[in-house]
Design a protein around this motif. Structure first.
Motif, short mmCIF file in Angstrom:
data_model
loop_
_atom_site.label_atom_id
_atom_site.label_comp_id
_atom_site.label_asym_id
_atom_site.label_seq_id
_atom_site.Cartn_x
_atom_site.Cartn_y
_atom_site.Cartn_z
N MET A 1 0.85 -1.17 0.00
CA MET A 1 0.00 0.00 0.00
C MET A 1 0.90 1.23 0.00
SD MET A 1 -2.92 1.14 2.70
CE MET A 1 -3.74 -0.39 2.50
N SER A 2 0.53 2.24 -0.75
CA SER A 2 1.36 3.43 -0.84
C SER A 2 1.01 4.41 0.26
CB SER A 2 1.20 4.08 -2.20
OG SER A 2 0.07 4.91 -2.22
N ASN A 3 1.89 5.38 0.45
CA ASN A 3 1.65 6.38 1.47
C ASN A 3 0.55 7.35 1.08
OD1 ASN A 3 2.87 7.89 -0.49
ND2 ASN A 3 4.53 8.64 0.80
N ARG A 4 -0.03 7.21 -0.09
CA ARG A 4 -1.11 8.09 -0.52
C ARG A 4 -2.35 7.93 0.36
NH1 ARG A 4 0.36 10.13 -5.18
NH2 ARG A 4 1.79 8.97 -6.47
N ASN A 5 -2.45 6.84 1.07
CA ASN A 5 -3.62 6.58 1.88
C ASN A 5 -3.40 6.89 3.35
OD1 ASN A 5 -4.99 5.72 -0.38
ND2 ASN A 5 -4.42 3.60 -0.09
N VAL A 6 -2.27 7.50 3.68
CA VAL A 6 -1.98 7.84 5.06
C VAL A 6 -2.79 9.06 5.45
CG1 VAL A 6 -0.17 8.59 6.65
CG2 VAL A 6 0.32 6.86 4.91
N SER A 7 -3.36 9.03 6.63
CA SER A 7 -4.20 10.14 7.07
C SER A 7 -3.36 11.35 7.44
CB SER A 7 -5.02 9.69 8.29
OG SER A 7 -5.79 10.76 8.76
N HIS A 8 -3.81 12.50 7.02
CA HIS A 8 -3.24 13.78 7.41
C HIS A 8 -4.37 14.59 8.01
CE1 HIS A 8 0.63 13.24 5.44
NE2 HIS A 8 -0.04 12.67 4.46
N SER A 9 -4.21 15.03 9.24
CA SER A 9 -5.32 15.68 9.93
C SER A 9 -5.76 16.97 9.26
CB SER A 9 -4.95 15.95 11.39
OG SER A 9 -3.83 16.82 11.45
N HIS A 11 -5.58 17.63 5.83
CA HIS A 11 -5.49 17.42 4.39
C HIS A 11 -6.59 18.12 3.61
CE1 HIS A 11 -8.25 14.13 5.38
NE2 HIS A 11 -8.66 14.22 4.13
N ALA A 12 -7.72 18.37 4.22
CA ALA A 12 -8.83 18.97 3.48
C ALA A 12 -9.83 19.56 4.46
CB ALA A 12 -9.52 17.93 2.61
N VAL A 13 -10.65 20.41 3.94
CA VAL A 13 -11.73 21.00 4.72
C VAL A 13 -13.04 20.56 4.10
CG1 VAL A 13 -12.79 23.15 5.48
CG2 VAL A 13 -10.30 23.00 5.28
N ALA A 14 -13.84 19.80 4.84
CA ALA A 14 -15.12 19.32 4.32
C ALA A 14 -16.15 20.42 4.43
CB ALA A 14 -15.58 18.09 5.10
N SER A 15 -16.94 20.58 3.37
CA SER A 15 -17.97 21.61 3.41
C SER A 15 -19.37 21.03 3.51
CB SER A 15 -17.87 22.51 2.18
OG SER A 15 -18.08 21.77 1.02
N THR A 38 -4.07 13.11 -4.32
CA THR A 38 -4.66 11.77 -4.27
C THR A 38 -4.95 11.31 -2.85
OG1 THR A 38 -2.42 10.88 -4.52
CG2 THR A 38 -3.80 10.99 -6.50
N THR A 39 -4.19 11.80 -1.88
CA THR A 39 -4.48 11.47 -0.48
C THR A 39 -5.80 12.12 -0.06
OG1 THR A 39 -2.13 11.33 0.03
CG2 THR A 39 -3.63 11.60 1.89
N THR A 40 -5.96 13.38 -0.41
CA THR A 40 -7.21 14.08 -0.11
C THR A 40 -8.38 13.38 -0.78
OG1 THR A 40 -5.99 16.16 0.03
CG2 THR A 40 -8.38 16.31 -0.18
#
Length: 121
Positions: A1-9, A11-15, A38-40
């Motif tokens: 599995m690549s690091n693209r799926n690692v959570s970043h607190s 990474h995005a703002v949900a609207s 791609t992580t987002t």
């Protein structure tokens, strides 16, 4: 599995709140932030589907080339943002549209009513 799926607190703002699947789920990716586009995207799909992408073997490679997607919307070599572009594709029964502004819209198809007419009467 690549690091693209690692959570970043951050990474995005949900609207839109999770659980309102009849409405599109919209997040904004910050280019130049700690996460790749791609992580987002993977986390937005996880939010909509309720599937933890870090535990299921989910990979965007099955749907889109992650490196190409990251490059497509990355800032230009002079650092200026890309404008007026978007790409739409399907991932795990979701329709995904990624915009050059960083906006990601994820929606699921509306369930059809059981029996009766599918359209307005």
């Amino acid at each position: 599995m690549s690091n693209r799926n690692v959570s970043h607190s951050n990474h995005a703002v949900a609207s839109r709140p999770v659980g309102h699947r009849q409405d599109p789920y919209v997040v904004h990716h910050e280019f130049g932030g700690p996460a790749e586009l791609t992580t987002t995207l993977a986390h937005a799909v996880a939010d909509v589907t309720g599937v933890d992408v870090t535990e299921t073997g989910f990979t965007l490679n099955d749907y889109v080339d992650p490196d190409a997607l990251d490059r497509l919307f990355a800032p230009k070599p002079d650092g200026s943002p890309r404008t007026n572009g978007h790409l739409s594709f399907s991932v795990w029964n979701c329709q995904v549209t990624v915009y050059s502004t960083g906006q990601i819209v994820v929606s699921q198809p509306q369930p059809q009513p059981q029996g009766g007419h599918a359209g307005p009467q």
